[in-house]
Design a protein around this motif. Structure first.
Motif, short mmCIF file in Angstrom:
data_model
loop_
_atom_site.label_atom_id
_atom_site.label_comp_id
_atom_site.label_asym_id
_atom_site.label_seq_id
_atom_site.Cartn_x
_atom_site.Cartn_y
_atom_site.Cartn_z
N ILE A 245 -1.84 5.78 -10.99
CA ILE A 245 -2.52 4.76 -10.19
C ILE A 245 -1.50 3.68 -9.85
O ILE A 245 -0.78 3.22 -10.74
CB ILE A 245 -3.72 4.15 -10.95
CG1 ILE A 245 -4.73 5.23 -11.31
CG2 ILE A 245 -4.39 3.06 -10.12
CD1 ILE A 245 -5.89 4.73 -12.18
N PRO A 246 -1.41 3.24 -8.59
CA PRO A 246 -0.40 2.25 -8.22
C PRO A 246 -0.56 0.94 -8.99
O PRO A 246 -1.69 0.51 -9.30
CB PRO A 246 -0.66 2.01 -6.73
CG PRO A 246 -1.41 3.22 -6.26
CD PRO A 246 -2.22 3.68 -7.44
N LEU A 247 0.57 0.31 -9.33
CA LEU A 247 0.57 -0.98 -10.00
C LEU A 247 0.66 -2.09 -8.95
O LEU A 247 1.55 -2.08 -8.10
CB LEU A 247 1.75 -1.08 -10.97
CG LEU A 247 1.79 -2.32 -11.86
CD1 LEU A 247 0.67 -2.24 -12.91
CD2 LEU A 247 3.15 -2.45 -12.55
N HIS A 248 -0.26 -3.06 -9.02
CA HIS A 248 -0.21 -4.24 -8.15
C HIS A 248 0.19 -5.42 -9.01
O HIS A 248 -0.54 -5.83 -9.91
CB HIS A 248 -1.57 -4.48 -7.49
CG HIS A 248 -1.55 -5.62 -6.52
ND1 HIS A 248 -1.29 -5.45 -5.17
CD2 HIS A 248 -1.75 -6.96 -6.69
CE1 HIS A 248 -1.33 -6.62 -4.56
NE2 HIS A 248 -1.60 -7.54 -5.47
N GLU A 249 1.36 -5.99 -8.73
CA GLU A 249 1.91 -7.05 -9.56
C GLU A 249 1.64 -8.42 -8.94
O GLU A 249 1.87 -8.64 -7.76
CB GLU A 249 3.43 -6.85 -9.69
CG GLU A 249 3.81 -5.49 -10.25
CD GLU A 249 5.23 -5.08 -9.86
OE1 GLU A 249 6.01 -5.97 -9.44
OE2 GLU A 249 5.54 -3.88 -9.96
N ARG B 124 -6.38 -15.10 -4.11
CA ARG B 124 -5.66 -14.43 -3.02
C ARG B 124 -5.60 -12.93 -3.26
O ARG B 124 -5.74 -12.13 -2.33
CB ARG B 124 -4.24 -14.99 -2.90
CG ARG B 124 -4.18 -16.44 -2.42
CD ARG B 124 -2.77 -16.80 -1.98
NE ARG B 124 -1.80 -16.59 -3.05
CZ ARG B 124 -1.42 -17.52 -3.91
NH1 ARG B 124 -1.94 -18.75 -3.84
NH2 ARG B 124 -0.53 -17.25 -4.84
N THR B 125 -5.42 -12.54 -4.52
CA THR B 125 -5.36 -11.12 -4.85
C THR B 125 -6.70 -10.45 -4.60
O THR B 125 -6.77 -9.35 -4.04
CB THR B 125 -4.94 -10.94 -6.32
OG1 THR B 125 -3.67 -11.56 -6.54
CG2 THR B 125 -4.86 -9.47 -6.68
N ALA B 126 -7.78 -11.11 -5.01
CA ALA B 126 -9.11 -10.55 -4.81
C ALA B 126 -9.42 -10.40 -3.32
O ALA B 126 -10.00 -9.39 -2.89
CB ALA B 126 -10.16 -11.44 -5.47
N GLU B 127 -9.02 -11.37 -2.53
CA GLU B 127 -9.25 -11.29 -1.09
C GLU B 127 -8.46 -10.13 -0.47
O GLU B 127 -8.95 -9.45 0.43
CB GLU B 127 -8.87 -12.61 -0.42
CG GLU B 127 -9.85 -13.73 -0.73
CD GLU B 127 -9.51 -15.01 -0.01
OE1 GLU B 127 -8.36 -15.15 0.46
OE2 GLU B 127 -10.40 -15.89 0.08
N HIS B 128 -7.25 -9.90 -1.00
CA HIS B 128 -6.46 -8.75 -0.53
C HIS B 128 -7.20 -7.44 -0.79
O HIS B 128 -7.30 -6.58 0.10
CB HIS B 128 -5.10 -8.74 -1.23
CG HIS B 128 -4.39 -7.42 -1.18
ND1 HIS B 128 -3.80 -6.93 -0.03
CD2 HIS B 128 -4.20 -6.45 -2.13
CE1 HIS B 128 -3.27 -5.75 -0.27
NE2 HIS B 128 -3.50 -5.44 -1.53
N PHE B 129 -7.73 -7.29 -1.99
CA PHE B 129 -8.41 -6.05 -2.32
C PHE B 129 -9.74 -5.91 -1.58
O PHE B 129 -10.18 -4.79 -1.31
CB PHE B 129 -8.59 -5.93 -3.84
CG PHE B 129 -7.34 -5.50 -4.54
CD1 PHE B 129 -6.81 -4.24 -4.34
CD2 PHE B 129 -6.67 -6.36 -5.40
CE1 PHE B 129 -5.64 -3.83 -4.97
CE2 PHE B 129 -5.50 -5.97 -6.03
CZ PHE B 129 -4.98 -4.70 -5.82
N LYS B 130 -10.37 -7.03 -1.26
CA LYS B 130 -11.60 -6.96 -0.47
C LYS B 130 -11.33 -6.30 0.88
O LYS B 130 -12.17 -5.54 1.39
CB LYS B 130 -12.17 -8.36 -0.26
CG LYS B 130 -12.96 -8.89 -1.44
CD LYS B 130 -14.31 -8.22 -1.60
CE LYS B 130 -15.26 -8.61 -0.50
NZ LYS B 130 -16.62 -8.04 -0.71
#
Length: 235
Positions: A64-68, A86-92
């Motif tokens: 599974i890809p790692l998102h740092e 910001r990270t949550a918005e990216h994944f949304k």
């Protein structure tokens, strides 16, 4: 049944690995990434002090890809909250609707996660939640996951616990004031093998070292916390 798109919050330790295993076994989720936070300067995970190359090696063997997410070393909770927003918005934008964690019973931590993510339309999932520490540890020991201790609170566990495998003998050796899972920060671990991995993650432990940190409490007083760390590294 269409699977739910989710991101998994990855620490690299045993509870994280255990929760990931349960999430995979449920068959409910399409996990698009392992999300980890790292210290921008040390390039180690913020919670367990695992070096970034080992976090990447874990993710590669899990598949599974790692998102740092790099965090400022002296940053406060506002900095953390903004980075995670910001990270949550990216994944949304990728269609993610759920965020999976490995908490067991820390209600204030769960409430914080839900308060941060609910406004973004992301649901918190806790596969280990609602069980006792003893039940979770029993399930972990039966899971086939393999971990070693890489951090201890010096006033509860000493340097001799660094590098020990999490097994029945280790659990039996814990002092009465320690949670079996280390849920109160008594110890942290590095997971290197088991059913979620295609092959074991090679690593070296090195010699333990001790560091102390001053923390300002809510009443304005300062308390010093001391920890033992493994000189954990990739091979």
């Amino acid at each position: 049944m269409e699977r739910i798109k989710a991101v998994f919050n990855w620490s690299g330790g045993k509870d994280s690995a255990h929760a990931l295993l349960r999430a995979i076994e449920s068959g409910r989720y399409e996990i698009v990434a392992l999300l980890t936070t790292v210290n921008r300067e040390s390039r180690r995970s913020t919670m367990h002090g695992i070096p970034l190359p080992l976090l990447r090696a874990q993710a590669a063997r899990i598949g599974i890809p790692l998102h740092e997410v790099a965090l400022t070393p002296a940053g406060d909770m506002a900095d953390y909250a903004e980075a995670m927003r910001r990270t949550a918005e990216h994944f949304k934008t990728l269609g993610v609707t759920h965020s999976i964690f490995g908490d067991i019973f820390l209600q204030d931590v769960r409430k914080y996660r839900e308060a941060q993510l609910a406004p973004l339309g992301i649901t918190v999932v806790e596969p280990l939640w609602g069980r006792t520490s003893e039940e979770v540890m029993g399930e972990f020991l039966a899971s086939g996951l393999r971990t070693v201790v890489v951090t201890t609170m010096a006033d509860i566990l000493g340097a001799d616990a660094i590098g020990r495998e999490i097994d029945p003998a280790f659990v039996a050796s814990l002092p009465p004031n320690a949670d079996p899972n280390g849920e109160n920060g008594e110890y942290h671990t590095f997971c290197y093998d088991g059913p979620i991995f295609r092959s074991p993650v090679p690593f070296r432990l090195g010699d333990p070292f001790r560091r102390s940190y001053d923390v300002r409490l809510d009443d304005g007083s300062v308390r010093t916390y001391s920890y033992w760390f493994a000189d954990l590294g990739a091979i």
